[in-house]
Motif scaffolding. Sequence first.
Motif, short mmCIF file in Angstrom:
data_model
loop_
_atom_site.label_atom_id
_atom_site.label_comp_id
_atom_site.label_asym_id
_atom_site.label_seq_id
_atom_site.Cartn_x
_atom_site.Cartn_y
_atom_site.Cartn_z
N UNK A 132 0.82 -1.22 0.00
CA UNK A 132 0.00 0.00 0.00
C UNK A 132 0.84 1.26 0.00
N UNK A 133 1.90 1.26 0.82
CA UNK A 133 2.80 2.43 0.86
C UNK A 133 3.49 2.63 -0.48
N UNK A 184 4.56 5.88 -5.51
CA UNK A 184 5.39 5.51 -6.66
C UNK A 184 4.89 5.98 -8.00
N UNK A 185 5.43 5.29 -9.00
CA UNK A 185 5.10 5.63 -10.39
C UNK A 185 5.37 4.45 -11.29
N UNK A 186 4.73 4.45 -12.44
CA UNK A 186 4.95 3.42 -13.46
C UNK A 186 6.31 3.66 -14.10
N UNK A 187 7.12 2.60 -14.19
CA UNK A 187 8.42 2.72 -14.85
C UNK A 187 8.49 1.89 -16.14
N UNK A 188 7.60 0.94 -16.31
CA UNK A 188 7.50 0.18 -17.56
C UNK A 188 6.04 -0.21 -17.76
N UNK A 189 5.60 -0.19 -19.02
CA UNK A 189 4.25 -0.63 -19.37
C UNK A 189 4.34 -1.92 -20.17
N UNK A 190 3.38 -2.82 -19.94
CA UNK A 190 3.29 -4.07 -20.67
C UNK A 190 1.89 -4.16 -21.28
N UNK A 191 1.65 -3.40 -22.35
CA UNK A 191 0.29 -3.28 -22.90
C UNK A 191 -0.27 -4.55 -23.53
N UNK A 192 0.59 -5.50 -23.86
CA UNK A 192 0.08 -6.71 -24.52
C UNK A 192 -0.17 -7.86 -23.53
N UNK A 193 0.07 -7.63 -22.23
CA UNK A 193 -0.20 -8.68 -21.25
C UNK A 193 -1.69 -8.99 -21.23
N UNK A 194 -2.01 -10.25 -20.92
CA UNK A 194 -3.40 -10.68 -20.83
C UNK A 194 -3.65 -11.32 -19.47
N UNK A 207 7.49 1.44 -9.46
CA UNK A 207 8.51 1.66 -8.45
C UNK A 207 7.90 2.52 -7.35
N UNK A 208 7.92 2.00 -6.14
CA UNK A 208 7.42 2.74 -5.00
C UNK A 208 8.28 2.46 -3.79
N UNK A 209 7.94 3.10 -2.69
CA UNK A 209 8.74 2.96 -1.47
C UNK A 209 7.85 2.67 -0.28
N UNK A 210 8.30 1.74 0.55
CA UNK A 210 7.71 1.47 1.85
C UNK A 210 8.73 1.99 2.85
N UNK A 211 8.55 3.21 3.31
CA UNK A 211 9.58 3.87 4.09
C UNK A 211 10.78 4.13 3.17
N UNK A 212 11.94 3.65 3.56
CA UNK A 212 13.14 3.79 2.72
C UNK A 212 13.37 2.58 1.83
N UNK A 213 12.50 1.59 1.93
CA UNK A 213 12.68 0.34 1.18
C UNK A 213 12.06 0.47 -0.20
N UNK A 215 19.60 -2.91 -12.01
CA UNK A 215 18.99 -1.60 -12.17
C UNK A 215 20.00 -0.50 -11.89
N UNK A 216 19.87 0.62 -12.60
CA UNK A 216 20.69 1.79 -12.32
C UNK A 216 20.30 2.37 -10.96
N UNK A 217 21.05 3.35 -10.51
CA UNK A 217 20.83 3.92 -9.17
C UNK A 217 19.42 4.49 -8.99
N UNK A 218 18.76 4.90 -10.07
CA UNK A 218 17.39 5.43 -9.94
C UNK A 218 16.36 4.33 -9.70
N UNK A 219 16.78 3.08 -9.83
CA UNK A 219 15.95 1.89 -9.64
C UNK A 219 14.79 1.82 -10.62
N UNK A 220 14.81 2.70 -11.62
CA UNK A 220 13.74 2.74 -12.61
C UNK A 220 14.25 2.40 -14.02
#
Length: 92
Positions: free
Chosen positions: A24-25, A30-40, A48-54, A82-87
Amino acid sequence: MKLIYRQHAVRRMFERRISTADVGAALASGRVIEDYPTDTPYPSCLWLGFAGNRPLHLVFADNPDDGERVIITVYEPDPALWLADLATRKNP
């Protein structure tokens, strides 16, 4: 939107000590960093989101007809992948 957890997500969350509160946190911060529009059966995305600093990556799909967000998997991003931005994925 109601959260639905796939069995795979629940198993991985347990193994990785990630709680539903952590999810939930991460969704709230967070935000979307990749889209998979063809998934079914529904298009999905990598979040990418954060739970506290995690930092957490979540893969989920929205089912707008039923007002559900289906959590497919949750994990901590591996700095080796992943690069340092984790995105941004590192090139192989």
